[in-house]
Structures are given as structure tokens and as C-alpha cells.
Motif scaffolding. Sequence first.
Motif, PDB file in Angstrom:
ATOM      1  N   SER A   1       0.872  -1.170   0.000  1.00  0.00           N
ATOM      2  CA  SER A   1       0.000   0.000   0.000  1.00  0.00           C
ATOM      3  C   SER A   1       0.907   1.217   0.000  1.00  0.00           C
ATOM      4  O   SER A   1       1.806   1.327   0.842  1.00  0.00           O
ATOM      5  N   ILE A   2       0.681   2.112  -0.947  1.00  0.00           N
ATOM      6  CA  ILE A   2       1.511   3.304  -1.086  1.00  0.00           C
ATOM      7  C   ILE A   2       0.734   4.513  -0.585  1.00  0.00           C
ATOM      8  O   ILE A   2      -0.339   4.842  -1.099  1.00  0.00           O
ATOM      9  N   CYS A   3       1.288   5.165   0.440  1.00  0.00           N
ATOM     10  CA  CYS A   3       0.702   6.396   0.967  1.00  0.00           C
ATOM     11  C   CYS A   3       1.719   7.512   0.775  1.00  0.00           C
ATOM     12  O   CYS A   3       2.924   7.289   0.877  1.00  0.00           O
ATOM     13  N   ILE A   4       1.214   8.684   0.505  1.00  0.00           N
ATOM     14  CA  ILE A   4       2.079   9.849   0.315  1.00  0.00           C
ATOM     15  C   ILE A   4       1.800  10.835   1.444  1.00  0.00           C
ATOM     16  O   ILE A   4       0.637  11.072   1.786  1.00  0.00           O
ATOM     17  N   ALA A   5       2.872  11.379   2.020  1.00  0.00           N
ATOM     18  CA  ALA A   5       2.782  12.395   3.066  1.00  0.00           C
ATOM     19  C   ALA A   5       3.661  13.557   2.624  1.00  0.00           C
ATOM     20  O   ALA A   5       4.879  13.429   2.557  1.00  0.00           O
ATOM     21  N   THR A   6       3.026  14.681   2.298  1.00  0.00           N
ATOM     22  CA  THR A   6       3.763  15.787   1.701  1.00  0.00           C
ATOM     23  C   THR A   6       3.400  17.129   2.327  1.00  0.00           C
ATOM     24  O   THR A   6       2.223  17.457   2.475  1.00  0.00           O
ATOM     25  N   ASN A   7       4.426  17.890   2.713  1.00  0.00           N
ATOM     26  CA  ASN A   7       4.208  19.277   3.140  1.00  0.00           C
ATOM     27  C   ASN A   7       3.902  20.100   1.893  1.00  0.00           C
ATOM     28  O   ASN A   7       4.635  20.009   0.904  1.00  0.00           O
ATOM     29  N   GLN A   8       2.842  20.878   1.942  1.00  0.00           N
ATOM     30  CA  GLN A   8       2.479  21.738   0.814  1.00  0.00           C
ATOM     31  C   GLN A   8       2.186  23.150   1.323  1.00  0.00           C
ATOM     32  O   GLN A   8       1.078  23.667   1.197  1.00  0.00           O
ATOM     33  N   SER A   9       3.214  23.769   1.911  1.00  0.00           N
ATOM     34  CA  SER A   9       3.046  25.113   2.454  1.00  0.00           C
ATOM     35  C   SER A   9       2.811  26.151   1.367  1.00  0.00           C
ATOM     36  O   SER A   9       2.426  27.282   1.661  1.00  0.00           O
ATOM     37  N   GLY A  10       3.016  25.774   0.102  1.00  0.00           N
ATOM     38  CA  GLY A  10       2.686  26.687  -0.996  1.00  0.00           C
ATOM     39  C   GLY A  10       1.220  27.083  -0.973  1.00  0.00           C
ATOM     40  O   GLY A  10       0.863  28.167  -1.446  1.00  0.00           O
TER      41      GLY A  10
ATOM     42  N   PHE B   1      -1.627  15.556   2.863  1.00  0.00           N
ATOM     43  CA  PHE B   1      -0.798  16.748   2.711  1.00  0.00           C
ATOM     44  C   PHE B   1      -1.063  17.729   3.832  1.00  0.00           C
ATOM     45  O   PHE B   1      -2.162  17.793   4.381  1.00  0.00           O
ATOM     46  N   CYS B   2      -0.020  18.457   4.177  1.00  0.00           N
ATOM     47  CA  CYS B   2      -0.124  19.528   5.160  1.00  0.00           C
ATOM     48  C   CYS B   2      -0.199  20.838   4.387  1.00  0.00           C
ATOM     49  O   CYS B   2       0.741  21.189   3.686  1.00  0.00           O
TER      50      CYS B   2
ATOM     51  N   ASP C   1       0.043  20.150  13.709  1.00  0.00           N
ATOM     52  CA  ASP C   1       0.770  18.941  14.098  1.00  0.00           C
ATOM     53  C   ASP C   1       1.062  18.046  12.894  1.00  0.00           C
ATOM     54  O   ASP C   1       1.586  16.953  13.040  1.00  0.00           O
ATOM     55  N   CYS C   2       0.711  18.541  11.690  1.00  0.00           N
ATOM     56  CA  CYS C   2       0.885  17.698  10.510  1.00  0.00           C
ATOM     57  C   CYS C   2       2.118  18.042   9.687  1.00  0.00           C
ATOM     58  O   CYS C   2       2.577  17.225   8.893  1.00  0.00           O
ATOM     59  N   ARG C   3       2.675  19.216   9.869  1.00  0.00           N
ATOM     60  CA  ARG C   3       3.828  19.623   9.062  1.00  0.00           C
ATOM     61  C   ARG C   3       5.071  18.867   9.504  1.00  0.00           C
ATOM     62  O   ARG C   3       5.486  18.943  10.651  1.00  0.00           O
ATOM     63  N   LYS C   4       5.646  18.107   8.563  1.00  0.00           N
ATOM     64  CA  LYS C   4       6.880  17.389   8.890  1.00  0.00           C
ATOM     65  C   LYS C   4       7.955  18.405   9.265  1.00  0.00           C
ATOM     66  O   LYS C   4       8.018  19.453   8.639  1.00  0.00           O
ATOM     67  N   PRO C   5       8.721  18.164  10.320  1.00  0.00           N
ATOM     68  CA  PRO C   5       9.062  16.889  10.937  1.00  0.00           C
ATOM     69  C   PRO C   5       8.086  16.372  11.992  1.00  0.00           C
ATOM     70  O   PRO C   5       8.357  15.350  12.616  1.00  0.00           O
TER      71      PRO C   5
ATOM     72  N   SER D   1      14.499  14.742   2.489  1.00  0.00           N
ATOM     73  CA  SER D   1      14.933  15.751   3.462  1.00  0.00           C
ATOM     74  C   SER D   1      14.928  15.157   4.863  1.00  0.00           C
ATOM     75  O   SER D   1      14.233  14.172   5.141  1.00  0.00           O
ATOM     76  N   LEU D   2      15.697  15.771   5.739  1.00  0.00           N
ATOM     77  CA  LEU D   2      15.790  15.300   7.113  1.00  0.00           C
ATOM     78  C   LEU D   2      14.419  15.299   7.776  1.00  0.00           C
ATOM     79  O   LEU D   2      14.075  14.363   8.494  1.00  0.00           O
ATOM     80  N   ARG D   3      13.607  16.310   7.520  1.00  0.00           N
ATOM     81  CA  ARG D   3      12.301  16.375   8.191  1.00  0.00           C
ATOM     82  C   ARG D   3      11.393  15.220   7.780  1.00  0.00           C
ATOM     83  O   ARG D   3      10.583  14.763   8.583  1.00  0.00           O
ATOM     84  N   ASP D   4      11.519  14.730   6.532  1.00  0.00           N
ATOM     85  CA  ASP D   4      10.755  13.548   6.113  1.00  0.00           C
ATOM     86  C   ASP D   4      11.129  12.348   6.981  1.00  0.00           C
ATOM     87  O   ASP D   4      10.262  11.605   7.452  1.00  0.00           O
ATOM     88  N   LEU D   5      12.425  12.147   7.153  1.00  0.00           N
ATOM     89  CA  LEU D   5      12.931  11.003   7.906  1.00  0.00           C
ATOM     90  C   LEU D   5      12.594  11.126   9.385  1.00  0.00           C
ATOM     91  O   LEU D   5      12.228  10.138  10.032  1.00  0.00           O
ATOM     92  N   GLN D   6      12.692  12.338   9.922  1.00  0.00           N
ATOM     93  CA  GLN D   6      12.389  12.557  11.338  1.00  0.00           C
ATOM     94  C   GLN D   6      10.917  12.287  11.636  1.00  0.00           C
ATOM     95  O   GLN D   6      10.587  11.674  12.651  1.00  0.00           O
TER      96      GLN D   6
END
Length: 184
Positions: free
Chosen positions: A50-59, A93-94, A103-107, A133-138
Motif C-alpha cells: 500500500s503506497i501512501c504519500i505524506a507531503t508538506n504543501q506550504s505553498g 498533505f499539510c 501537528d501535521c507539518r513534517k518533521p 529531506s531530514l524532516r521527512d525522515l524525522q
Amino acid sequence: MNKPQLKLIVLDRDGVINQDSDEYVKSLDEWIPIPGSIEAIAALSKAGYSICIATNQSGLARNYFTQDTLEQMHHKLEALVNEQGGEIHSIHFCPHGPDDKCDCRKPLPGMFNSIAKSFGLNDLTGVFAVGDSLRDLQAGAKVNCKPVLVKTGKGMRTLNSDKALPDGTLIFEDLKTFADSILP
């Protein structure tokens, strides 16, 4: 009898699946897949992950693009994966900016917690979290994911920084190389 391990992978988007930009990916035309990434997602999906995507989208918070534009990018991603015979389970997405105290924005692990909850889990122990990026891994490490750094996007910048990667971080050239390493 042991319960089978959940076959789930959490991917970052920009820099892992598609080309990243320090000026943000702001339009459908700017959303360009990294060579091999779509095929890698499809292959993982077809292998039962199962593929899930978690992405910051502050744009979104910065008004660089609209929710509709973001949905168009995600529709394109899903359509390309579907054309290859794969499927994306979910895209999280955040939409917040760095000062919005969400509480959703990585890290922070909010998106990962949402993914865990959608599978009826308390955490994501052993699930691969792939980022550039480090925040993805954290963020993934906070819910016991196995961190995977790809060198695409900001990956080389992350690898060459003086900040320590989470313990046990695996490093791959790109998403395709990672997928090839875990597929039979």
C-alpha cells in the motif's frame, strides 16, 4: 502464529516522486516525475504494498497555488501510476505554513499518525518512510518507520549536511533503486 508485516510504504512527494524546486512546484506543468519513480510506485503496488504519500504543501498557505491546482497534480500522479497498473492508497498533505503551529507539518508526525489510524494501527513500526529531506525522515522515525533517504531532490543536500540522519537510515540513489532493492 506471527501476524504478517504490513506491506505499507510512506513516500514524500517533491524530490522523491517528482522534481523539486526551491521556488515550489506551483503548477501542473511544473509537476514533472523523476525518471523511474512512477514505474517504481506501480511495481511496489503490484507487489502488494500500500503506497501512501505524506507531503508538506506550504505553498497553499503562501498562496503560491490553489487547492484545485494541488488536486490536479495529485490526479496526474494517480493517473500515471494507474496507467502502469499500480495504485496509490492515499495522499496526505499539510497545507500549513511553518508558523501555523499545526501537528501535521513534517518533521511533526501528524500525517504519519493519520496514515497509521487509517490502517487501524497505533504506529508504523517497520514501515519504510522514503524522503529526500531530514524532516521527512524525522517525521517517520517518530512513529517507528524505517527511514529511507533518496539522493534525488534535496537528498544530496540532506546527506551532505552536518545534521545526523535518524539511526538506521538507508540511502538509495532514487525511488526506483529503493523499489528494486525490496522487490523480488
